[in-house]
Scaffold this motif. Structure first.
Motif, mmCIF file in Angstrom:
data_model
loop_
_atom_site.group_PDB
_atom_site.id
_atom_site.type_symbol
_atom_site.label_atom_id
_atom_site.label_comp_id
_atom_site.label_asym_id
_atom_site.label_seq_id
_atom_site.Cartn_x
_atom_site.Cartn_y
_atom_site.Cartn_z
ATOM 1 N N SER A 1 0.808 -1.220 0.000
ATOM 2 C CA SER A 1 0.000 0.000 0.000
ATOM 3 C C SER A 1 0.840 1.269 0.000
ATOM 4 C CB SER A 1 -0.975 0.008 1.180
ATOM 5 O OG SER A 1 -0.286 0.063 2.414
ATOM 6 N N HIS A 2 1.941 1.283 0.715
ATOM 7 C CA HIS A 2 2.765 2.481 0.796
ATOM 8 C C HIS A 2 3.893 2.486 -0.231
ATOM 9 C CE1 HIS A 2 1.675 3.544 5.252
ATOM 10 N NE2 HIS A 2 0.617 3.278 4.514
ATOM 11 N N ASP B 1 4.400 0.077 -3.000
ATOM 12 C CA ASP B 1 4.128 -0.489 -4.324
ATOM 13 C C ASP B 1 5.164 -1.533 -4.735
ATOM 14 O OD1 ASP B 1 2.567 -0.824 -6.591
ATOM 15 O OD2 ASP B 1 3.506 0.824 -7.681
ATOM 16 N N HIS C 1 -1.676 -0.589 -4.084
ATOM 17 C CA HIS C 1 -0.898 0.591 -3.733
ATOM 18 C C HIS C 1 -1.832 1.784 -3.577
ATOM 19 C CE1 HIS C 1 1.727 4.097 -5.037
ATOM 20 N NE2 HIS C 1 2.210 3.721 -3.874
ATOM 21 N N GLY D 1 -1.631 4.738 -4.503
ATOM 22 C CA GLY D 1 -1.050 5.719 -5.407
ATOM 23 C C GLY D 1 -1.877 6.966 -5.589
ATOM 24 N N ASP D 2 -3.142 6.897 -5.196
ATOM 25 C CA ASP D 2 -3.981 8.089 -5.288
ATOM 26 C C ASP D 2 -3.815 8.991 -4.067
ATOM 27 O OD1 ASP D 2 -5.159 6.178 -3.663
ATOM 28 O OD2 ASP D 2 -7.211 6.658 -4.276
ATOM 29 N N GLU E 1 -1.406 11.342 -2.267
ATOM 30 C CA GLU E 1 -0.264 12.106 -2.756
ATOM 31 C C GLU E 1 1.043 11.749 -2.059
ATOM 32 O OE1 GLU E 1 2.709 14.805 -3.575
ATOM 33 O OE2 GLU E 1 1.803 14.822 -1.594
ATOM 34 N N TYR F 1 2.091 8.973 -0.689
ATOM 35 C CA TYR F 1 2.631 7.664 -1.081
ATOM 36 C C TYR F 1 3.110 7.688 -2.525
ATOM 37 C CZ TYR F 1 0.465 6.344 3.280
ATOM 38 O OH TYR F 1 0.109 6.282 4.593
ATOM 39 N N LYS F 2 2.373 8.361 -3.383
ATOM 40 C CA LYS F 2 2.804 8.504 -4.771
ATOM 41 C C LYS F 2 4.128 9.253 -4.826
ATOM 42 C CE LYS F 2 1.548 10.335 -9.296
ATOM 43 N NZ LYS F 2 2.946 10.480 -9.604
ATOM 44 N N VAL G 1 7.030 6.977 -3.555
ATOM 45 C CA VAL G 1 7.368 5.929 -4.526
ATOM 46 C C VAL G 1 8.059 6.548 -5.736
ATOM 47 C CG1 VAL G 1 6.397 4.240 -6.141
ATOM 48 C CG2 VAL G 1 5.640 4.264 -3.761
ATOM 49 N N ASP G 2 7.571 7.682 -6.190
ATOM 50 C CA ASP G 2 8.206 8.360 -7.320
ATOM 51 C C ASP G 2 9.670 8.684 -7.026
ATOM 52 O OD1 ASP G 2 5.863 8.221 -8.782
ATOM 53 O OD2 ASP G 2 5.331 10.346 -8.495
#
Length: 156
Positions: free
Chosen positions: A97-98, A100, A128, A130-131, A133, A135-136, A139-140
């Motif tokens: 979830s956090h 990915d 994940h 990913g929606d 912000e 966490y996205k 990961v980015d």
């Protein structure tokens, strides 16, 4: 989903249980071995399985060795792989979830099969976030590090 599995001698028995569970849930399993408990070298099995995930021949990977760290070290050397060692369902949930992750590494000398199978279940069924912000964004940043320091398979 197509799952690459691999193990060393210490992870053989648990990998077989994980494999049976995955098949019972309708997943296709690509087994890269080993197929017994004779002493062997982990990279001989995990590396080809990790490449299968990186090349898109498998959607995810689940690798089982003595403590999980050897498998994670191998997998995380390959561009596009994000492996986490998880020894319980809580860690598996957060790893998906956090972070990915696309590779789960389990230590057969650390946890028993009941906890391992629940860890696999949670990891396989958690999406994940990913929606969300933060966490996205996190990961980015990890992907950016990978892009900067690891060669793509097409460049090798």
């Amino acid at each position: 989903m197509k799952i690459a599995v691999a193990n060393d001698h210490a992870g053989y028995s648990l990998k077989e249980e994980v494999k049976a569970y995955l098949i019972s849930q309708g997943h296709e399993v690509l087994d890269f071995g080993t197929d017994n408990e004779e002493a062997c070298d982990l990279p001989d099995y995990v590396y080809p399985a990790a490449l299968a995930v990186a090349e898109g021949k498998a959607d995810r990977g689940i690798f089982v060795d003595g403590v999980g760290y050897g498998s994670a070290m191998i997998a995380n050397k390959i561009h596009g792989l994000y492996a986490a060692v998880c020894q319980d369902p809580f860690c598996a949930e957060l790893a998906r979830s956090h972070s990915d992750t696309n590779v789960l590494c389990i230590g057969a000398k650390i946890i028993g099969s009941a906890i391992a199978l629940e860890t696999v279940r949670v990891w396989m069924t958690t999406d994940h976030l990913g929606d969300v912000e933060k966490y996205k964004r996190r990961v980015d940043k990890v992907v950016e590090i990978s892009e900067k320091h690891l060669k793509k398979l097409t460049e090798i």
